[in-house]
Design an enzyme around this catalytic site. Structure first.
Site, PDB file in Angstrom:
ATOM      1  CB  THR A  41       0.556  -3.584   6.378  1.00 54.61           C
ATOM      2  OG1 THR A  41      -0.665  -3.789   5.957  1.00 54.61           O
ATOM      3  CG2 THR A  41       1.139  -2.106   6.295  1.00 54.61           C
ATOM      4  CG  ASP A  42      -2.222  -7.149   3.396  1.00 58.47           C
ATOM      5  OD1 ASP A  42      -2.673  -6.321   4.180  1.00 58.47           O
ATOM      6  OD2 ASP A  42      -2.890  -7.552   2.321  1.00 58.47           O
ATOM      7  CB  THR A  54      -0.833   0.276   1.132  1.00 53.32           C
ATOM      8  OG1 THR A  54      -1.757  -0.949   1.135  1.00 53.32           O
ATOM      9  CG2 THR A  54      -1.744   1.394   1.425  1.00 53.32           C
TER      10      THR A  54
HETATM   11  N1  ASP Z   1      -3.149  -3.768   3.001  1.00 58.23           N
HETATM   12  C1  ASP Z   1      -1.896  -3.805   2.388  1.00 58.23           C
HETATM   13  C2  ASP Z   1      -0.759  -3.017   2.813  1.00 58.23           C
HETATM   14  O1  ASP Z   1      -1.102  -2.212   3.758  1.00 58.23           O
HETATM   15  C3  ASP Z   1      -1.365  -4.181   1.027  1.00 58.23           C
HETATM   16  C4  ASP Z   1      -0.464  -5.038   0.933  1.00 58.23           C
HETATM   17  O2  ASP Z   1       0.039  -5.872   1.822  1.00 58.23           O
HETATM   18  O3  ASP Z   1       0.268  -5.163  -0.250  1.00 58.23           O
HETATM   19  O4  ASP Z   1       0.112  -2.917   2.378  1.00 58.23           O
END
Ligand code: ASP
Length: 352
Positions: free
Chosen positions: A94-95, A16
């Site tokens: 973050t995933d 993200t």
């Molecule tokens: N929601 C995720 C992030 O915060 C998407 C990912 O992991 O690429 O980055």
């Protein structure tokens, strides 16, 4: 003679933090480079830190692989040894940070801190948190206080040990927490303030991590009949996320016993905090019953981290006794049982 500026290498993997509008689908996709990420950080020049950047991958966190992370660990080892980088920042989705950061922690033996960060709000929306997280991560990576601490996760000005941190919310900017320990410290007015020092780093030599094991994660749930355990047949190892302190329905016991006779089966808790116990309950499917049947306790390691550790141990060719000893060290915090030399995590002494 002027002192050499502190050097930090920032490696971007996507996520993200690096996402902007894609072509037609309407949502955001990872397409910013490391150069573009760093250009959006206010106040970086004033820190005097010499930041080098490299775009390593442009992927969502969900699509990162063990191969990507092993290659990243090798690059970090090389650049910190040969180019004299004092610290490393990794930006990514973050995933999967709670898994990737722990894998980097296991594979990184150098003193340069490896600080993983990301963003919960992408650069196209108000209050995007990427630039602040990058700045705090760079300050942490450059800080003498963080040397020797292995891999850290810096988010919302909190500094977490990679081995303890969890993503605990799907959208909140404060999604990262260490439920068992709390943060190691904070970035306060741009300065790293560490409040806790874990005593040891438990690492696996990178050059031994050469196999490609298949390690599954099975979460038990109410009324579970164990039918899905048939999918564990082709695996090299399995983590079972049990109820509470490590319990499964009685009808799974024979299947798990048979599996544990063939492959390492690690028992973790699906609760999100606290340890697997050893000797409190005695019913069929209880924690003591399952460990008597050969399942290995994950201790305080949550199911995702237990799977990372089991994968790394199997990739290094560890035999069942070594796997049991390693989980004994990691899960309960007794470094004497770790199969490789434990590295000290005490702060370095400052010599005049
Ligand atoms: N929601 C995720 C992030 O915060 C998407 C990912 O992991 O690429 O980055």
């Amino acid at each position: 003679m002027a002192e050499k500026a502190t050097s930090v290498l920032m490696l971007s993997l996507g996520g993200t933090i690096a996402m902007t509008a894609g072509s037609d689908a309407g949502g955001v996709v990872p397409n910013l480079t490391a150069e573009e990420l760093i250009a959006a950080v206010p106040g970086l020049a004033e820190t005097g830190i010499d930041v080098h950047v490299q775009t390593f991958r442009q992927l969502p966190g969900a699509s990162l692989s063990f191969d990507d992370l092993t290659a990243l660990a090798a690059l970090i080892a090389d650049r910190t040894a040969t180019d004299g980088m004092d610290g490393v920042v990794v930006t990514q989705g973050t995933d999967t940070i709670e898994e990737t950061a722990y894998l980097l922690d296991l594979l990184h033996t150098g003193k340069a801190p490896v600080v993983v960060t990301g963003a919960m709000r992408n650069p196209t929306i108000a209050g995007a948190d990427g630039p602040a997280n990058i700045l705090a991560a760079i300050r942490t990576a450059a800080s003498p206080a963080a040397r020797g601490l292995g891999a850290l996760v810096v988010f919302a000005d909190e500094i977490h040990a990679a081995r303890h941190v969890r993503k605990t919310h799907s959208t909140s900017g404060g999604a990262f927490r260490s439920p068992n320990t709390g943060p190691l410290g904070h970035v306060v007015e741009g300065t790293v303030r560490l409040l806790n020092h874990p005593p040891h780093r438990l690492t696996v030599p990178l050059e031994t991590v050469i196999r490609v094991p298949r390690v599954g994660l099975y979460t038990v749930s109410l009324g579970d009949d164990g039918a899905l355990l048939a999918g564990a047949e082709g695996l090299d190892g399995l983590v079972v996320a049990g109820f509470g302190v490590g319990h499964v329905p009685q009808r799974l016991v024979e299947k798990l016993t048979a599996l544990a006779a063939r492959i390492p089966v690690v028992l973790a808790s699906r609760t999100g905090a606290g340890p697997v116990l050893a000797s409190t309950y005695a019913f069929p499917g209880s924690e003591s019953d399952l460990q008597r049947r050969g399942l290995v306790s994950a201790g305080f390691l949550d199911p995702y981290k237990a799977r990372i550790l089991l994968h790394t141990l199997l990739a290094a060719g560890a035999e069942p006794e070594i796997i049991a000893a390693a989980f004994g060290a990691c899960g309960t915090g007794d470094p004497a049982r770790w199969p490789w030399p434990a590295l000290s995590q005490q702060p370095e002494m400052q010599h005049a």
